[in-house]
Design an enzyme around this catalytic site. Sequence first.
Site, short mmCIF file in Angstrom:
data_model
loop_
_atom_site.label_atom_id
_atom_site.label_comp_id
_atom_site.label_asym_id
_atom_site.label_seq_id
_atom_site.Cartn_x
_atom_site.Cartn_y
_atom_site.Cartn_z
N ARG A 152 2.66 -7.39 8.81
CA ARG A 152 2.19 -5.91 10.27
C ARG A 152 2.03 -5.64 10.88
O ARG A 152 3.01 -4.61 11.70
CB ARG A 152 0.51 -6.68 9.58
CG ARG A 152 -0.28 -5.94 8.18
CD ARG A 152 -1.51 -6.47 8.03
NE ARG A 152 -1.78 -5.80 7.12
CZ ARG A 152 -3.43 -6.53 6.19
NH1 ARG A 152 -3.98 -7.78 7.14
NH2 ARG A 152 -4.34 -6.24 5.66
N THR B 129 -5.60 -8.21 9.85
CA THR B 129 -5.72 -6.20 9.65
C THR B 129 -5.03 -5.78 10.79
O THR B 129 -4.46 -4.09 10.29
CB THR B 129 -7.28 -5.71 9.77
OG1 THR B 129 -7.55 -7.17 8.58
CG2 THR B 129 -8.04 -4.87 8.99
N LYS C 255 0.97 -0.85 0.02
CA LYS C 255 0.26 -0.01 0.00
C LYS C 255 0.67 1.38 0.28
O LYS C 255 2.01 1.21 0.41
CB LYS C 255 -1.28 -0.23 0.99
CG LYS C 255 -1.59 -1.65 1.48
CD LYS C 255 -2.47 -0.76 2.17
CE LYS C 255 -3.69 -1.98 1.82
NZ LYS C 255 -4.52 -2.27 3.85
N HIS D 50 -1.96 -5.82 1.63
CA HIS D 50 -2.76 -5.81 0.84
C HIS D 50 -3.23 -7.48 1.03
O HIS D 50 -2.53 -7.77 -0.54
CB HIS D 50 -3.82 -5.55 0.08
CG HIS D 50 -5.67 -6.38 -0.94
ND1 HIS D 50 -6.65 -5.97 0.01
CD2 HIS D 50 -5.49 -6.49 -1.31
CE1 HIS D 50 -7.70 -6.93 -0.63
NE2 HIS D 50 -6.61 -7.17 -1.45
N ASN E 37 -1.66 -0.21 7.28
CA ASN E 37 -1.52 -1.47 7.91
C ASN E 37 -0.07 -2.29 6.29
O ASN E 37 -0.43 -3.46 6.71
CB ASN E 37 -2.35 -2.79 7.82
CG ASN E 37 -3.31 -2.48 6.86
OD1 ASN E 37 -3.32 -2.04 5.90
ND2 ASN E 37 -4.29 -3.34 7.06
N PHE F 167 -15.32 3.47 6.93
CA PHE F 167 -14.11 4.11 7.04
C PHE F 167 -13.49 4.47 5.37
O PHE F 167 -12.61 4.14 4.66
CB PHE F 167 -12.73 2.96 7.32
CG PHE F 167 -13.21 1.90 7.23
CD1 PHE F 167 -12.39 0.65 6.09
CD2 PHE F 167 -13.84 0.87 8.35
CE1 PHE F 167 -12.82 -0.59 5.95
CE2 PHE F 167 -13.86 -0.33 8.08
CZ PHE F 167 -13.04 -1.50 7.05
N GLU G 183 -9.87 -9.55 -8.12
CA GLU G 183 -8.69 -8.32 -7.59
C GLU G 183 -7.62 -8.76 -8.98
O GLU G 183 -7.10 -7.67 -9.52
CB GLU G 183 -8.65 -9.05 -6.81
CG GLU G 183 -9.19 -8.21 -5.17
CD GLU G 183 -8.87 -8.53 -3.81
OE1 GLU G 183 -7.58 -9.18 -3.96
OE2 GLU G 183 -9.85 -8.13 -3.04
N TYR H 267 -12.61 -1.60 -3.81
CA TYR H 267 -12.66 -1.49 -2.31
C TYR H 267 -14.30 -1.71 -2.13
O TYR H 267 -15.06 -1.25 -1.02
CB TYR H 267 -12.35 -0.90 -0.91
CG TYR H 267 -10.95 -1.28 -0.66
CD1 TYR H 267 -10.40 -2.64 0.03
CD2 TYR H 267 -9.81 -0.81 -1.13
CE1 TYR H 267 -9.12 -2.60 0.07
CE2 TYR H 267 -8.53 -0.96 -0.67
CZ TYR H 267 -8.89 -2.01 0.43
OH TYR H 267 -6.80 -2.54 0.43
N ARG I 87 -2.40 -14.34 3.44
CA ARG I 87 -2.98 -13.75 4.70
C ARG I 87 -1.74 -13.76 6.16
O ARG I 87 -1.78 -13.41 6.63
CB ARG I 87 -4.17 -13.92 5.15
CG ARG I 87 -4.94 -13.80 4.02
CD ARG I 87 -6.80 -13.77 3.77
NE ARG I 87 -7.50 -13.31 4.67
CZ ARG I 87 -7.33 -11.43 4.77
NH1 ARG I 87 -6.95 -11.01 3.22
NH2 ARG I 87 -7.85 -10.82 5.19
#
Length: 138
Positions: free
Chosen positions: A102, A91, A9, A115, A112, A57, A126, A49, A85
């Site tokens: 993270r 998250t 990100k 993704h 964070n 948010f 995606e 998203y 993941r």
Amino acid sequence: MERTLSIIKPDGVKRGLIGEVVRMLEQNNLDIVAMKMLHMTKKQAEGFYAVHRERPFFESLTDFMSSGPAIVMVLEGDNAITRYRDLMGATDCREAAEGTIRKAFATDIEQNVVHGSDAPETASFEIAYFFNRFEIIR
Ligand code: GDP
């Protein structure tokens, strides 16, 4: 073999973490089969998203995701969705386990660093959102 979409990100790119994240992917046998840098527009971030559009948010998240360049990648490997993941961590970085991306680098529940797709259907959506089939190594 399974494929998943990974994003470093804008916070991760800005903070000079591309190399660190890529190294962790390589060490965990998540093969990079496509990669590019792009700066999402607000509209592109909203489309990406869209499943979160009712969340409080959403505005802030899509502002953040369109705030600067990001690295988008397709990762491939056995059980790649779940393995990546697990490597990302929770998250909320305060809940992320030791050894995760993270835990090591994230500072905030929104900013964070990474993704990752959460299921085969979202991975297909995606990956196709950012890559055509000629851009993915086979
Ligand atoms: P992920 O799959 O771990 O990325 O988490 P989600 O799919 O639930 O949320 C997508 C992204 O929205 C997260 O990675 C965060 O950047 C952001 N996000 C999630 N929950 C919150 C929250 O409670 N507040 C804010 N500001 N951002 C959040």
